[in-house]
Design a protein around this motif. Structure first.
Motif, PDB file in Angstrom:
ATOM      1  N   VAL A 312      11.042  -8.784  13.952  1.00 19.92           N
ATOM      2  CA  VAL A 312      11.805  -8.092  12.925  1.00 19.92           C
ATOM      3  C   VAL A 312      11.946  -6.619  13.279  1.00 19.92           C
ATOM      4  O   VAL A 312      10.948  -5.902  13.445  1.00 19.92           O
ATOM      5  CB  VAL A 312      11.113  -8.221  11.546  1.00 19.92           C
ATOM      6  N   GLY A 313      13.169  -6.142  13.392  1.00 22.74           N
ATOM      7  CA  GLY A 313      13.424  -4.717  13.558  1.00 22.74           C
ATOM      8  C   GLY A 313      13.577  -4.052  12.208  1.00 22.74           C
ATOM      9  O   GLY A 313      14.272  -4.571  11.321  1.00 22.74           O
ATOM     10  N   VAL A 314      12.889  -2.932  12.015  1.00 18.89           N
ATOM     11  CA  VAL A 314      13.056  -2.126  10.808  1.00 18.89           C
ATOM     12  C   VAL A 314      13.372  -0.704  11.233  1.00 18.89           C
ATOM     13  O   VAL A 314      12.814  -0.203  12.217  1.00 18.89           O
ATOM     14  CB  VAL A 314      11.811  -2.153   9.889  1.00 18.89           C
ATOM     15  N   VAL A 315      14.269  -0.068  10.522  1.00 13.22           N
ATOM     16  CA  VAL A 315      14.660   1.295  10.856  1.00 13.22           C
ATOM     17  C   VAL A 315      13.993   2.244   9.879  1.00 13.22           C
ATOM     18  O   VAL A 315      14.234   2.173   8.669  1.00 13.22           O
ATOM     19  CB  VAL A 315      16.187   1.469  10.816  1.00 13.22           C
ATOM     20  N   CYS A 316      13.126   3.105  10.398  1.00 19.51           N
ATOM     21  CA  CYS A 316      12.565   4.192   9.597  1.00 19.51           C
ATOM     22  C   CYS A 316      13.576   5.322   9.654  1.00 19.51           C
ATOM     23  O   CYS A 316      13.574   6.141  10.571  1.00 19.51           O
ATOM     24  CB  CYS A 316      11.206   4.622  10.149  1.00 19.51           C
ATOM     25  N   THR A 317      14.489   5.334   8.682  1.00 21.42           N
ATOM     26  CA  THR A 317      15.692   6.154   8.787  1.00 21.42           C
ATOM     27  C   THR A 317      15.449   7.643   8.622  1.00 21.42           C
ATOM     28  O   THR A 317      16.272   8.452   9.054  1.00 21.42           O
ATOM     29  CB  THR A 317      16.726   5.710   7.748  1.00 21.42           C
ATOM     30  N   GLY A 318      14.328   8.030   7.992  1.00 20.98           N
ATOM     31  CA  GLY A 318      14.074   9.447   7.807  1.00 20.98           C
ATOM     32  C   GLY A 318      12.629   9.727   7.468  1.00 20.98           C
ATOM     33  O   GLY A 318      11.931   8.877   6.890  1.00 20.98           O
ATOM     34  N   GLY A 319      12.177  10.926   7.824  1.00 19.13           N
ATOM     35  CA  GLY A 319      10.809  11.323   7.558  1.00 19.13           C
ATOM     36  C   GLY A 319      10.688  12.573   6.708  1.00 19.13           C
ATOM     37  O   GLY A 319       9.629  13.200   6.680  1.00 19.13           O
ATOM     38  N   ASN A 320      11.764  12.933   6.005  1.00 18.76           N
ATOM     39  CA  ASN A 320      11.768  14.180   5.238  1.00 18.76           C
ATOM     40  C   ASN A 320      11.203  13.964   3.840  1.00 18.76           C
ATOM     41  O   ASN A 320      11.880  14.149   2.824  1.00 18.76           O
ATOM     42  CB  ASN A 320      13.194  14.741   5.176  1.00 18.76           C
ATOM     43  N   ALA A 321       9.943  13.565   3.803  1.00 18.66           N
ATOM     44  CA  ALA A 321       9.280  13.277   2.538  1.00 18.66           C
ATOM     45  C   ALA A 321       8.796  14.572   1.885  1.00 18.66           C
ATOM     46  O   ALA A 321       8.322  15.487   2.552  1.00 18.66           O
ATOM     47  CB  ALA A 321       8.103  12.334   2.770  1.00 18.66           C
ATOM     48  N   SER A 322       8.883  14.610   0.570  1.00 16.58           N
ATOM     49  CA  SER A 322       8.314  15.730  -0.169  1.00 16.58           C
ATOM     50  C   SER A 322       6.807  15.568  -0.265  1.00 16.58           C
ATOM     51  O   SER A 322       6.261  14.469  -0.107  1.00 16.58           O
ATOM     52  CB  SER A 322       8.910  15.783  -1.580  1.00 16.58           C
ATOM     53  N   SER A 323       6.110  16.663  -0.550  1.00 13.69           N
ATOM     54  CA  SER A 323       4.662  16.570  -0.743  1.00 13.69           C
ATOM     55  C   SER A 323       4.331  15.674  -1.919  1.00 13.69           C
ATOM     56  O   SER A 323       3.351  14.912  -1.878  1.00 13.69           O
ATOM     57  CB  SER A 323       4.067  17.969  -0.943  1.00 13.69           C
ATOM     58  N   GLU A 324       5.161  15.692  -2.953  1.00 11.71           N
ATOM     59  CA  GLU A 324       4.952  14.827  -4.104  1.00 11.71           C
ATOM     60  C   GLU A 324       5.034  13.353  -3.701  1.00 11.71           C
ATOM     61  O   GLU A 324       4.216  12.522  -4.116  1.00 11.71           O
ATOM     62  CB  GLU A 324       5.999  15.120  -5.182  1.00 11.71           C
ATOM     63  N   GLY A 325       6.031  13.024  -2.876  1.00  7.42           N
ATOM     64  CA  GLY A 325       6.176  11.650  -2.427  1.00  7.42           C
ATOM     65  C   GLY A 325       5.021  11.184  -1.571  1.00  7.42           C
ATOM     66  O   GLY A 325       4.555  10.044  -1.690  1.00  7.42           O
ATOM     67  N   LEU A 326       4.528  12.059  -0.707  1.00  8.09           N
ATOM     68  CA  LEU A 326       3.399  11.691   0.145  1.00  8.09           C
ATOM     69  C   LEU A 326       2.123  11.540  -0.670  1.00  8.09           C
ATOM     70  O   LEU A 326       1.320  10.625  -0.431  1.00  8.09           O
ATOM     71  CB  LEU A 326       3.210  12.750   1.232  1.00  8.09           C
ATOM     72  N   LEU A 327       1.922  12.408  -1.644  1.00  9.20           N
ATOM     73  CA  LEU A 327       0.748  12.273  -2.506  1.00  9.20           C
ATOM     74  C   LEU A 327       0.789  10.969  -3.283  1.00  9.20           C
ATOM     75  O   LEU A 327      -0.237  10.290  -3.444  1.00  9.20           O
ATOM     76  CB  LEU A 327       0.667  13.460  -3.454  1.00  9.20           C
ATOM     77  N   ARG A 328       1.965  10.611  -3.761  1.00 12.52           N
ATOM     78  CA  ARG A 328       2.103   9.337  -4.482  1.00 12.52           C
ATOM     79  C   ARG A 328       1.755   8.167  -3.576  1.00 12.52           C
ATOM     80  O   ARG A 328       1.098   7.214  -3.998  1.00 12.52           O
ATOM     81  CB  ARG A 328       3.528   9.196  -5.016  1.00 12.52           C
ATOM     82  N   ALA A 329       2.184   8.227  -2.339  1.00  7.20           N
ATOM     83  CA  ALA A 329       1.915   7.130  -1.418  1.00  7.20           C
ATOM     84  C   ALA A 329       0.441   6.980  -1.105  1.00  7.20           C
ATOM     85  O   ALA A 329      -0.023   5.866  -0.820  1.00  7.20           O
ATOM     86  CB  ALA A 329       2.695   7.349  -0.114  1.00  7.20           C
ATOM     87  N   LEU A 330      -0.303   8.057  -1.176  1.00  7.95           N
ATOM     88  CA  LEU A 330      -1.713   8.009  -0.795  1.00  7.95           C
ATOM     89  C   LEU A 330      -2.665   7.864  -1.982  1.00  7.95           C
ATOM     90  O   LEU A 330      -3.884   7.864  -1.795  1.00  7.95           O
ATOM     91  CB  LEU A 330      -2.070   9.278  -0.008  1.00  7.95           C
ATOM     92  N   THR A 331      -2.111   7.718  -3.189  1.00  6.12           N
ATOM     93  CA  THR A 331      -2.968   7.570  -4.372  1.00  6.12           C
ATOM     94  C   THR A 331      -2.769   6.211  -5.012  1.00  6.12           C
ATOM     95  O   THR A 331      -1.887   5.454  -4.642  1.00  6.12           O
ATOM     96  CB  THR A 331      -2.660   8.666  -5.393  1.00  6.12           C
TER      97      THR A 331
END
Length: 331
Positions: A312-331
């Motif tokens: 399966v190919g998946v495209v990680c189309t962008g990495g311009n995450a906000s700090s809020e988004g990254l904090l949400r992902a890690l909590t």
């Protein structure tokens, strides 16, 4: 005077649709302008999905997202006289950065209309490229309407992210790369906002990898492209996803025409499933994905029976995450 919208434009014809020849021309035109981004394979992603996952890292592209490809191809295709009139674009962020990057590259005056309260990472990046920025409205669709007015009043070229054959052709270069880097994919999963990525993926796959199934994925909180594709007509839908790269409230004729021709399916995931995929990228692949960039992986995680045992190919189309988004992902 009535302003054109996605719903008042004439239907796309074969003359307005990009072809694989256009993608090949774009690949030549973009040589040295964009990065040939790597692909990666990660044991943690394979364990989590039950599939053999290949990630195309467009989060490592110039501007941090795939949008630089399409915008650069369009502006480099314009005549000197067209560029002299300047460009106006509307975006939640990555298309804005792509257009601003291409405008700086070509010496073109550039105004970007973004919704109020944009991702601060993306706003700073647009300003750093030297573009003028106008914040207007609550959504992508409000910004689109205002940008259309500005372009009409100023004579500048309006640069949308969807109904633009040259943008789709430029985006198609990433799929040419992917099929060269990872031949033999059983399925390719692509995030969908306005649809330029999925339209380009289907177009290229049909030409060079016809046995690869192409599936689009959109947030259930902003399902306009999904519902347009399944209904066979352009529709508007509520636009509330927190994944700003997917935050589009209407379907677009050119991308929908190509997606209807080439996609096997277009599915929905929740914003929480997207956040879980961002977390897996961080912990399992040591890579930063913004919400839209994690949507393809989210679709694979959400439907393991469909993808288990497949390449399966998946495209990680962008990495311009906000700090809020990254904090949400890690909590």
């Amino acid at each position: 005077m009535m302003l054109a919208t996605a719903h008042s434009r004439p239907a796309a014809t074969s003359a307005t649709l990009p072809t694989i020849t256009d993608v090949l021309a774009a690949q030549s035109r973009l040589d040295g302008v964009v990065v040939r981004t790597p692909v990666g394979e990660y044991a943690e992603l394979d364990r989590a999905t039950g599939a053999a996952v290949v990630v195309k890292h467009e989060n490592q592209q110039r501007t941090g997202a795939f949008k630089a490809r399409g915008a650069s191809n369009l502006l480099l295709s314009m005549s000197d006289a067209e560029r002299a009139r300047g460009v106006v674009a509307y975006s939640t962020g990555n298309h804005a950065q792509g257009v601003a990057y291409a405008a700086r590259l070509t010496g073109t005056a550039c105004t970007i209309v973004m919704p109020d309260d944009p991702n601060p990472v993306k706003l700073r990046a647009v300003l750093d490229q030297g573009a003028d920025v106008l914040l207007y409205g609550a959504t992508f669709d409000d910004a689109r309407a205002r940008a259309t007015e500005l372009a009409h009043d100023s004579g500048a070229r309006l640069v949308g992210a969807a109904n633009e054959p040259a943008i789709i052709a430029g985006v198609g270069t990433l799929y040419l790369e992917l099929f060269q880097q990872a031949p033999g994919l059983d399925v390719l999963v692509v995030p969908v906002g306005g649809g330029s990525g999925a339209a380009a993926a289907g177009l290229v796959a049909a030409a060079v990898a016809p046995y690869t199934e192409v599936i689009g994925v959109q947030s259930a909180a902003s399902p306009a492209a999904h519902d347009s594709w399944h209904s066979g007509e352009l529709v508007e839908r509520p636009n509330t996803t927190r994944a700003e790269g997917l935050a589009v409230g209407c379907g677009f004729e050119v991308t929908q025409t190509l997606m209807r021709e080439h996609l096997a399916d277009l599915v929905l995931v929740t914003d929480d499933e997207i956040t879980a995929a961002q977390r897996l990228y961080l912990t399992g692949a040591h890579t930063v994905a913004e919400g839209a960039g994690a949507a393809a992986l989210a679709a694979v995680l959400a439907d393991p029976g469909r993808f288990a045992g497949r390449r399966v190919g998946v495209v990680c189309t962008g990495g311009n995450a906000s700090s809020e988004g990254l904090l949400r992902a890690l909590t």
